[in-house]
Motif scaffolding. Structure first.
Motif, PDB file in Angstrom:
ATOM      1  N   THR A  40       0.769  -1.270  -0.055  1.00  5.00           N
ATOM      2  CA  THR A  40       0.019   0.249   0.048  1.00  5.00           C
ATOM      3  C   THR A  40       0.844   1.125   0.121  1.00  5.00           C
ATOM      4  O   THR A  40       0.695   2.217  -0.735  1.00  5.00           O
ATOM      5  N   ALA A  41       1.857   1.115   0.760  1.00  7.36           N
ATOM      6  CA  ALA A  41       2.794   2.410   0.860  1.00  7.36           C
ATOM      7  C   ALA A  41       3.502   2.703  -0.401  1.00  7.36           C
ATOM      8  O   ALA A  41       3.572   3.752  -0.837  1.00  7.36           O
ATOM      9  N   LYS A  42       4.079   1.727  -0.956  1.00  5.34           N
ATOM     10  CA  LYS A  42       4.763   1.730  -2.282  1.00  5.34           C
ATOM     11  C   LYS A  42       3.817   2.233  -3.457  1.00  5.34           C
ATOM     12  O   LYS A  42       4.055   2.852  -4.155  1.00  5.34           O
ATOM     13  N   ARG A  43       2.523   1.989  -3.465  1.00 13.19           N
ATOM     14  CA  ARG A  43       1.402   2.331  -4.396  1.00 13.19           C
ATOM     15  C   ARG A  43       1.285   3.960  -4.151  1.00 13.19           C
ATOM     16  O   ARG A  43       1.340   4.685  -5.129  1.00 13.19           O
ATOM     17  N   ARG A  44       1.039   4.071  -3.056  1.00  7.79           N
ATOM     18  CA  ARG A  44       0.797   5.697  -2.506  1.00  7.79           C
ATOM     19  C   ARG A  44       1.976   6.391  -3.149  1.00  7.79           C
ATOM     20  O   ARG A  44       1.864   7.522  -3.340  1.00  7.79           O
ATOM     21  N   LEU A  45       3.322   5.881  -2.615  1.00  9.99           N
ATOM     22  CA  LEU A  45       4.570   6.854  -2.888  1.00  9.99           C
ATOM     23  C   LEU A  45       4.619   7.021  -4.632  1.00  9.99           C
ATOM     24  O   LEU A  45       5.232   7.878  -4.973  1.00  9.99           O
ATOM     25  N   ALA A  46       4.505   6.039  -5.060  1.00  2.00           N
ATOM     26  CA  ALA A  46       4.382   6.151  -6.616  1.00  2.00           C
ATOM     27  C   ALA A  46       3.778   7.048  -7.105  1.00  2.00           C
ATOM     28  O   ALA A  46       3.951   7.283  -8.496  1.00  2.00           O
ATOM     29  N   LYS A  47       2.561   7.201  -6.802  1.00  2.00           N
ATOM     30  CA  LYS A  47       1.574   8.164  -7.248  1.00  2.00           C
ATOM     31  C   LYS A  47       1.874   9.797  -6.988  1.00  2.00           C
ATOM     32  O   LYS A  47       1.495  10.660  -7.406  1.00  2.00           O
ATOM     33  N   ARG A  48       2.928   9.897  -6.078  1.00  2.00           N
ATOM     34  CA  ARG A  48       3.525  11.200  -5.645  1.00  2.00           C
ATOM     35  C   ARG A  48       4.117  11.821  -6.855  1.00  2.00           C
ATOM     36  O   ARG A  48       4.603  11.439  -7.998  1.00  2.00           O
ATOM     37  N   LYS A  49       4.101  13.275  -6.767  1.00  2.00           N
ATOM     38  CA  LYS A  49       4.567  14.295  -7.747  1.00  2.00           C
ATOM     39  C   LYS A  49       5.997  13.843  -8.171  1.00  2.00           C
ATOM     40  O   LYS A  49       6.571  13.568  -9.386  1.00  2.00           O
ATOM     41  N   ASN A  50       6.882  13.381  -7.258  1.00  2.00           N
ATOM     42  CA  ASN A  50       8.348  12.979  -7.444  1.00  2.00           C
ATOM     43  C   ASN A  50       8.618  11.849  -6.794  1.00  2.00           C
ATOM     44  O   ASN A  50       9.329  11.665  -5.557  1.00  2.00           O
ATOM     45  N   PRO A  51       8.434  10.817  -7.179  1.00  2.00           N
ATOM     46  CA  PRO A  51       8.563   9.424  -6.280  1.00  2.00           C
ATOM     47  C   PRO A  51       9.785   9.155  -6.143  1.00  2.00           C
ATOM     48  O   PRO A  51      10.161   8.478  -5.224  1.00  2.00           O
TER      49      PRO A  51
END
Length: 63
Positions: A40-51
């Protein structure tokens, strides 16, 4: 034997050791270290502006 974790910020290794050791070094809770390793954390972080600049965690015995 407790699992070991590697915590990265971008490509820089910022902490390595047990969840308690990493948490102490970063000033966070060990639950946060556990969370960093979850899908879940990896998916959320991948969606960030600057992953590429996000803090991510890996459990070392999983590999």
């Amino acid at each position: 034997m407790e699992p070991e974790y590697a915590i990265y910020k971008g490509e820089e290794l910022i902490a390595m050791g047990t969840a308690e050791e990493c948490a102490a070094k970063l000033g966070v809770t060990k639950e946060y270290i556990y969370w960093l390793t979850m899908p879940t954390a990896k998916r959320r972080l991948a969606k960030r502006k600057n992953p590429e600049r996000c803090t991510v965690g890996f459990r070392l015995d999983d590999e």
